[in-house]
Design a protein around this motif. Structure first.
Motif, PDB file in Angstrom:
ATOM      1  N   GLN A 157     122.695 107.267  54.955  1.00 30.69           N
ATOM      2  CA  GLN A 157     123.454 107.978  53.907  1.00 30.69           C
ATOM      3  C   GLN A 157     124.823 108.426  54.397  1.00 30.69           C
ATOM      4  N   VAL A 158     124.858 108.957  55.606  1.00 29.96           N
ATOM      5  CA  VAL A 158     126.148 109.396  56.155  1.00 29.96           C
ATOM      6  C   VAL A 158     127.065 108.187  56.275  1.00 29.96           C
ATOM      7  N   GLY A 159     126.525 107.074  56.750  1.00 33.20           N
ATOM      8  CA  GLY A 159     127.316 105.854  56.883  1.00 33.20           C
ATOM      9  C   GLY A 159     127.859 105.391  55.555  1.00 33.20           C
ATOM     10  N   SER A 160     127.002 105.417  54.518  1.00 33.68           N
ATOM     11  CA  SER A 160     127.500 104.913  53.235  1.00 33.68           C
ATOM     12  C   SER A 160     128.510 105.879  52.615  1.00 33.68           C
ATOM     13  N   ARG A 161     128.358 107.171  52.856  1.00 32.65           N
ATOM     14  CA  ARG A 161     129.350 108.137  52.335  1.00 32.65           C
ATOM     15  C   ARG A 161     130.728 107.937  52.976  1.00 32.65           C
ATOM     16  N   LEU A 162     130.724 107.589  54.270  1.00 36.08           N
ATOM     17  CA  LEU A 162     132.003 107.521  55.000  1.00 36.08           C
ATOM     18  C   LEU A 162     132.528 106.105  55.190  1.00 36.08           C
ATOM     19  N   GLY A 163     131.690 105.105  54.884  1.00 33.88           N
ATOM     20  CA  GLY A 163     132.087 103.719  55.163  1.00 33.88           C
ATOM     21  C   GLY A 163     131.958 103.382  56.644  1.00 33.88           C
ATOM     22  N   PHE A 164     131.031 104.058  57.352  1.00 34.65           N
ATOM     23  CA  PHE A 164     130.749 103.740  58.750  1.00 34.65           C
ATOM     24  C   PHE A 164     129.511 102.826  58.764  1.00 34.65           C
ATOM     25  N   LEU A 165     129.480 101.860  59.665  1.00 35.18           N
ATOM     26  CA  LEU A 165     128.312 100.970  59.763  1.00 35.18           C
ATOM     27  C   LEU A 165     127.124 101.699  60.395  1.00 35.18           C
ATOM     28  N   HIS A 166     125.951 101.507  59.817  1.00 31.05           N
ATOM     29  CA  HIS A 166     124.734 102.117  60.362  1.00 31.05           C
ATOM     30  C   HIS A 166     124.156 101.238  61.474  1.00 31.05           C
ATOM     31  N   VAL A 167     123.881 101.870  62.615  1.00 31.18           N
ATOM     32  CA  VAL A 167     123.315 101.140  63.756  1.00 31.18           C
ATOM     33  C   VAL A 167     121.988 101.775  64.172  1.00 31.18           C
ATOM     34  N   ASP A 168     120.917 101.006  64.054  1.00 37.10           N
ATOM     35  CA  ASP A 168     119.584 101.463  64.437  1.00 37.10           C
ATOM     36  C   ASP A 168     119.318 100.964  65.859  1.00 37.10           C
ATOM     37  N   SER A 169     119.517 101.843  66.847  1.00 35.65           N
ATOM     38  CA  SER A 169     119.361 101.383  68.235  1.00 35.65           C
ATOM     39  C   SER A 169     117.894 101.162  68.592  1.00 35.65           C
ATOM     40  N   GLY A 170     116.989 101.916  67.944  1.00 40.33           N
ATOM     41  CA  GLY A 170     115.558 101.745  68.221  1.00 40.33           C
ATOM     42  C   GLY A 170     115.106 100.324  67.901  1.00 40.33           C
ATOM     43  N   ALA A 171     115.729  99.715  66.888  1.00 35.86           N
ATOM     44  CA  ALA A 171     115.344  98.349  66.516  1.00 35.86           C
ATOM     45  C   ALA A 171     115.598  97.377  67.671  1.00 35.86           C
ATOM     46  N   LEU A 172     116.630  97.649  68.473  1.00 34.85           N
ATOM     47  CA  LEU A 172     116.905  96.760  69.612  1.00 34.85           C
ATOM     48  C   LEU A 172     115.787  96.868  70.658  1.00 34.85           C
ATOM     49  N   TYR A 173     115.315  98.124  70.905  1.00 35.23           N
ATOM     50  CA  TYR A 173     114.189  98.280  71.837  1.00 35.23           C
ATOM     51  C   TYR A 173     112.924  97.651  71.263  1.00 35.23           C
ATOM     52  N   ARG A 174     112.775  97.739  69.951  1.00 34.25           N
ATOM     53  CA  ARG A 174     111.613  97.117  69.304  1.00 34.25           C
ATOM     54  C   ARG A 174     111.685  95.591  69.408  1.00 34.25           C
ATOM     55  N   ILE A 175     112.882  95.031  69.251  1.00 27.59           N
ATOM     56  CA  ILE A 175     113.034  93.569  69.369  1.00 27.59           C
ATOM     57  C   ILE A 175     112.693  93.119  70.787  1.00 27.59           C
ATOM     58  N   MET A 176     113.179  93.892  71.779  1.00 26.40           N
ATOM     59  CA  MET A 176     112.862  93.542  73.171  1.00 26.40           C
ATOM     60  C   MET A 176     111.344  93.565  73.381  1.00 26.40           C
ATOM     61  N   PRO A 197     127.617  92.448  61.147  1.00 31.14           N
ATOM     62  CA  PRO A 197     127.822  93.551  60.202  1.00 31.14           C
ATOM     63  C   PRO A 197     127.617  93.052  58.778  1.00 31.14           C
ATOM     64  N   GLU A 198     126.787  93.733  58.019  1.00 29.24           N
ATOM     65  CA  GLU A 198     126.511  93.287  56.645  1.00 29.24           C
ATOM     66  C   GLU A 198     125.967  94.447  55.828  1.00 29.24           C
ATOM     67  N   ASP A 199     126.471  94.602  54.609  1.00 28.41           N
ATOM     68  CA  ASP A 199     125.975  95.637  53.686  1.00 28.41           C
ATOM     69  C   ASP A 199     125.893  97.012  54.342  1.00 28.41           C
ATOM     70  N   GLY A 200     126.945  97.402  55.064  1.00 29.85           N
ATOM     71  CA  GLY A 200     127.000  98.750  55.611  1.00 29.85           C
ATOM     72  C   GLY A 200     126.168  98.991  56.846  1.00 29.85           C
ATOM     73  N   ARG A 201     125.636  97.928  57.427  1.00 26.35           N
ATOM     74  CA  ARG A 201     124.819  98.131  58.631  1.00 26.35           C
ATOM     75  C   ARG A 201     125.002  96.966  59.586  1.00 26.35           C
ATOM     76  N   ILE A 202     124.497  97.147  60.803  1.00 27.03           N
ATOM     77  CA  ILE A 202     124.464  96.025  61.725  1.00 27.03           C
ATOM     78  C   ILE A 202     123.079  95.397  61.611  1.00 27.03           C
ATOM     79  N   LYS A 203     123.098  94.114  61.288  1.00 26.43           N
ATOM     80  CA  LYS A 203     121.863  93.354  61.140  1.00 26.43           C
ATOM     81  C   LYS A 203     121.629  92.613  62.449  1.00 26.43           C
ATOM     82  N   TYR A 204     120.368  92.583  62.907  1.00 23.77           N
ATOM     83  CA  TYR A 204     120.043  91.861  64.147  1.00 23.77           C
ATOM     84  C   TYR A 204     119.307  90.572  63.815  1.00 23.77           C
ATOM     85  N   LEU A 205     119.741  89.495  64.434  1.00 22.87           N
ATOM     86  CA  LEU A 205     119.068  88.212  64.223  1.00 22.87           C
ATOM     87  C   LEU A 205     118.508  87.697  65.550  1.00 22.87           C
TER      88      LEU A 205
END
Ligand code: DC
Length: 223
Positions: A21-40, A70-78
């Motif tokens: 929500q904060v990201g979408s209010r300000l136009g900052f990209l949302h980054v979920d760092s936990g997802a990177l640990y989950r991917i590992m 970067p896509e739709d206000g967030r960083i997408k991991y592939l």
């Protein structure tokens, strides 16, 4: 220079909803760092790497290829061109992720990825060590928390809604507390509330109230 809002806290404290929500209010990209640990963690399990062996996990850490888009206000991991989706949200991944996240080679790899994302623009980054290790110098640092009961109830609801699992509230709470313990006592970059970081307890607050509290505490030129 990209601006970074850093938000740390334990599981279920509401970091993802607040960051989005904060990201979408300000136009900052949302980054979920936990997802990177989950991917590992997911990749370790898929490739038969023994997650209880620090050496095996460290040797494997550099081999996981993750594309950040970067896509739709967030960083997408592939991974191999695909988003992992709920495959990284299962109880099995929950049970192994904290262990994998204790390994220094994994942390170094994820930290380097996170810092590189600033090339895409302003970021809201959520995790456990963002305020202390990844972006310790940003003027916008928050520690979001809530009682264990509230956090477990939120996680349980989320798991049911997303069709990930149907566990009892007690089982969710036990797994969450076990992860908290590992995350906050590990040797490298443990979860701690650092000096100068604004603490918000969301147990009794609505999502909107937490978002407003974060926005109100940002440097005035950012809003
Ligand atoms: O936020 P999450 O539950 O998706 O995080 C998954 C795991 O990764 C969790 O055990 C904590 C760890 N983690 C970490 O060590 N550092 C971060 N910055 C983010 C997550």
């Amino acid at each position: 220079m990209a601006r970074v809002i850093a938000i740390d806290g334990p599981s279920g404290a509401g970091k993802s909803s607040v960051s989005r929500q904060v990201g979408s209010r300000l136009g900052f990209l949302h980054v979920d760092s936990g997802a990177l640990y989950r991917i590992m963690t997911w990749q370790c399990l898929e490739n038969g790497v023994d997650t209880s062996s620090e050496d095996a996990v460290a040797a494997f850490a550099g081999k996981v290829k993750i594309e950040c888009v970067p896509e739709d206000g967030r960083i997408k991991y592939l991974v191999r061109g695909e988003e992992p989706g709920n495959r990284i949200r299962t109880p099995d991944i929950n049970a192994h992720a904290s262990q994998v996240a204790t390994v220094k080679a994994v942390r170094d790899r994820v930290t380097a990825i996170l810092r590189s994302l600033a090339a895409f623009g302003d970021l809201v980054v959520e995790g456990r060590d963002i305020t202390t290790a990844v972006f310790p110098d940003t003027p916008a640092r928050f520690y979001l928390t809530a009682s264990a009961e509230v956090r477990a109830a939120r996680r349980q609801k989320e798991e049911v809604e997303k069709g990930i699992a149907r566990q009892s509230a007690e089982a969710v709470k036990a797994s969450l507390l076990a992860r908290d313990r590992i995350d906050s006592t590990r040797k490298y970059a443990p979860l701690v509330k650092a000096d100068g970081v604004m603490e918000i307890d969301s147990s009794e607050l609505s999502l909107d109230q937490v978002v407003e509290a974060v926005l109100a505490a940002l440097p005035s030129a950012w809003c």
